[in-house]
Structure formats: structure tokens, C-alpha cells
Design an enzyme around this catalytic site. Sequence first.
Site, PDB file in Angstrom:
ATOM      1  N   GLY A  86     -15.596   4.869  -3.990  1.00 28.35           N
ATOM      2  CA  GLY A  86     -16.002   4.285  -2.835  1.00 28.35           C
ATOM      3  C   GLY A  86     -16.260   5.161  -1.472  1.00 28.35           C
ATOM      4  O   GLY A  86     -15.405   6.066  -1.358  1.00 28.35           O
ATOM      5  N   ARG A  88     -19.282   5.821  -8.998  1.00 29.05           N
ATOM      6  CA  ARG A  88     -17.877   5.927  -9.693  1.00 29.05           C
ATOM      7  C   ARG A  88     -18.462   6.154 -11.156  1.00 29.05           C
ATOM      8  O   ARG A  88     -19.226   5.425 -11.732  1.00 29.05           O
ATOM      9  CB  ARG A  88     -17.437   4.407  -9.924  1.00 29.05           C
ATOM     10  CG  ARG A  88     -17.112   4.028  -8.361  1.00 29.05           C
ATOM     11  CD  ARG A  88     -16.213   2.386  -8.202  1.00 29.05           C
ATOM     12  NE  ARG A  88     -16.001   1.951  -6.745  1.00 29.05           N
ATOM     13  CZ  ARG A  88     -15.258   2.059  -5.920  1.00 29.05           C
ATOM     14  NH1 ARG A  88     -14.302   3.262  -6.432  1.00 29.05           N
ATOM     15  NH2 ARG A  88     -15.185   1.827  -5.025  1.00 29.05           N
ATOM     16  N   ASP A 148      -7.956   7.268  -5.140  1.00 28.09           N
ATOM     17  CA  ASP A 148      -7.036   7.050  -6.209  1.00 28.09           C
ATOM     18  C   ASP A 148      -7.828   7.439  -7.555  1.00 28.09           C
ATOM     19  O   ASP A 148      -7.258   8.202  -8.377  1.00 28.09           O
ATOM     20  CB  ASP A 148      -6.330   5.677  -6.431  1.00 28.09           C
ATOM     21  CG  ASP A 148      -5.409   5.770  -7.634  1.00 28.09           C
ATOM     22  OD1 ASP A 148      -4.277   6.539  -7.539  1.00 28.09           O
ATOM     23  OD2 ASP A 148      -5.540   5.092  -8.325  1.00 28.09           O
ATOM     24  N   THR A 182     -10.337   7.177   1.094  1.00 22.02           N
ATOM     25  CA  THR A 182     -10.519   5.676   0.847  1.00 22.02           C
ATOM     26  C   THR A 182      -9.995   4.685   1.660  1.00 22.02           C
ATOM     27  O   THR A 182      -8.852   4.996   2.570  1.00 22.02           O
ATOM     28  CB  THR A 182      -9.684   5.431  -0.482  1.00 22.02           C
ATOM     29  OG1 THR A 182      -9.486   4.095  -0.826  1.00 22.02           O
ATOM     30  CG2 THR A 182      -8.184   6.085  -0.190  1.00 22.02           C
ATOM     31  N   ASP A 233      -8.805   1.846   1.776  1.00 23.16           N
ATOM     32  CA  ASP A 233      -7.543   1.209   1.343  1.00 23.16           C
ATOM     33  C   ASP A 233      -6.444   1.838   1.408  1.00 23.16           C
ATOM     34  O   ASP A 233      -5.373   0.944   1.566  1.00 23.16           O
ATOM     35  CB  ASP A 233      -7.845   0.661  -0.014  1.00 23.16           C
ATOM     36  CG  ASP A 233      -8.936  -0.197  -0.758  1.00 23.16           C
ATOM     37  OD1 ASP A 233      -9.414  -0.923   0.241  1.00 23.16           O
ATOM     38  OD2 ASP A 233      -9.433  -0.170  -1.620  1.00 23.16           O
ATOM     39  N   ASP A 266      -4.788   3.748  -0.379  1.00 19.13           N
ATOM     40  CA  ASP A 266      -3.739   3.489  -1.618  1.00 19.13           C
ATOM     41  C   ASP A 266      -3.638   4.756  -2.424  1.00 19.13           C
ATOM     42  O   ASP A 266      -3.300   4.764  -3.707  1.00 19.13           O
ATOM     43  CB  ASP A 266      -4.471   2.536  -2.534  1.00 19.13           C
ATOM     44  CG  ASP A 266      -6.058   2.864  -2.841  1.00 19.13           C
ATOM     45  OD1 ASP A 266      -6.543   3.848  -2.334  1.00 19.13           O
ATOM     46  OD2 ASP A 266      -6.606   2.145  -3.749  1.00 19.13           O
ATOM     47  N   ARG A 316      -7.750  -4.314  -2.404  1.00 17.69           N
ATOM     48  CA  ARG A 316      -7.510  -5.014  -3.466  1.00 17.69           C
ATOM     49  C   ARG A 316      -5.915  -4.619  -3.885  1.00 17.69           C
ATOM     50  O   ARG A 316      -5.225  -5.732  -4.550  1.00 17.69           O
ATOM     51  CB  ARG A 316      -8.365  -4.624  -4.754  1.00 17.69           C
ATOM     52  CG  ARG A 316      -8.052  -5.419  -6.011  1.00 17.69           C
ATOM     53  CD  ARG A 316      -9.041  -4.939  -7.032  1.00 17.69           C
ATOM     54  NE  ARG A 316     -10.682  -5.468  -6.617  1.00 17.69           N
ATOM     55  CZ  ARG A 316     -11.205  -6.753  -6.466  1.00 17.69           C
ATOM     56  NH1 ARG A 316     -10.415  -7.488  -7.004  1.00 17.69           N
ATOM     57  NH2 ARG A 316     -12.194  -6.659  -6.006  1.00 17.69           N
TER      58      ARG A 316
END
Length: 324
Positions: free
Chosen positions: A14, A75, A106, A128, A130, A132, A174
Amino acid sequence: MKEIKRIALLTSGGDAPGMNSAVRAVVFSAMKAGIEVVGVYRGYEGLIDWETKVLTLDDVRNINNQGGTILFTSRSERFLNKKYREIAAQNLRENNIDAVVAVGGDGTLRGAVEFRKEGVNYILIPGTIDRDVACTEYTLGFDTAANTAMEAIDRIRDSSVSHGRCSVVEVMGRKRGYIALWAGMGTSADAIVLPEKWDGSYDNITDAIKRRHADGRNSYLVVVAEGVTDAQALADTIREKTGIESRVSVLGYIQRGGQPSAKDRMYASLMGAYSIEILLQGRQNRIVAIKNDRLIDYDIEEAININNNQLDSFQYELSLMLQE
């Protein structure tokens, strides 16, 4: 120690604000060290199909304020297959690439762990929204995304107050709830639904809204991280149990776009330059990280085994107190 003369640079997964700043810093730092940079388009897909361009300073000089990534991203399902990783590695060897520098999250890290088995020297910059990637306290794009979400929620709340309703706002995140946590705290949300803390029940949310309604409040805000629960089902439940009109707003991809914040531009520049320092020092297969606001790095195999899926406890407890 093999001298680094030519590297491949890509962005993967992303897109995240700050990726262009990282690309810029990598190119400037590499060229200062006499290293040629080959830009790879569309992430791992571009490695497989060898879609590339040798980057110059003029290509990256004025991209610092741009969102997205000038190298594009994707992706790659094909990269999960060893056959295509072997093709990508052969492309690198045939084009005299000594190392790969990638910006991604990730999934990109997991791809790197497999790719190193093909004899590729791989440096990863965590990008990213997020936040994460467990080994680092910060990932590129988070600050911009959290601010974008906060500003959008402020506008939604104005309308919510005017109409006396409950707004349920879904933000990205998410697996990690930091965007929801920061945007929710920043907009004085009445409830924040996080993947790390979700127990599957709406009762605490509806009970809190009932109490505040009894105290004279007439508008409410719930911020929910995507994928934790169905935002529309939550809004329907709030309406059924409280009688208050409830509307859903899904912020979606606006959180990925826009001009990067000063923090994302600065950290991206630092991480990009540091990735070249790692290569010049002769170290291989590393991920750049931030710890206690300082640049460090880990072996990518070590990084992927770090398990830190917990929110900062003080931040979380403070968010609960501010919801009272």
C-alpha cells in the site's frame, strides 16, 4: 566485502505518504557515494517483469511534497511463488544489481525474508500508514494518515452536532488500531473500537451513549478501525438500542493520499539516507527502524519474529479516561 556499485530501489504494498521523500533521500545519498540507482516500477511486479529506469537527481529533486510514489506500487501475488522470486533474482544478477532497497510494510518484509534465500542483499525502509511493523516505533505515512483522518472526522462531527445524531466513522488499520486511537482521541470520540481490544460486544458503546444522552448530550462520535466489526451493523445497533439516528462514514483511501506531513518527510529522509549507510558499512539484509526516536536496524529474519501486537498501554488507558 563486495563493493556496492548499483542498487535497485522500489516501493511495495500500500502506498504511504513519505515514500517519495525516502526515494529522494536514497537517490541523493547513493549518488553522493558513487552508487547508481535503478528505480523499479510497481514493486515486486516490476522486479519480475524488469520495469526499470536509472534515476537521476533531476528525477527526484522536487518530489518531497508529493503524496503516493513516483515508482508506483502493487501487491504481487506472483512474488509469493518461488518461481517468480527466482526470475526476479536472475533479473538483478543479469543487470549487475548489488542490493535492493525497498520501502513497504509487513507484506514487503515477509517478501524480503523469502527473497534473501535467492542470494539478494535486501534493505527495507518501513512505509505503511497502519504502523504495523512490530520492530519499529514508527512507520512512514502514519502521521499524515492520522492527521488526514482527524481533519475529516472534525468535519463529520460538525454535521453530527448540527443534526443531533451519532456518527460512526471507519478509518484504516485492519491489524493495528493506532490511526483509530489517535484520530479518535484527537476528535474527542465517545468510543474508539480497536482490533487489539475488541471483545465482540456493542454493549459498552450503546450503554455509554445512553448515559450521555440522559445527561443532555445530543450528538455522538464513534471511531472504528476497519475490519474489526461491520460499521453499518454497529450504527444500526446504536439506533435500535438508543433511538438516536446513526450514520456511517468510511474514510477509505483519502487517508493514503495528500501531501506528507513534516514528520513523514523528515523520517523518510533519515531512513532513506540511513539505508545507504547500512550498505556502505557492508551489512546485509537489514530493516531500518526507529527506537526512542533514534535510527537503528535489525536483521530482517529477526524483525519478522518480533511479536509486538500491543497498543501503548498508557495511550490506551488515557483514551478510555477521555471518553468518560
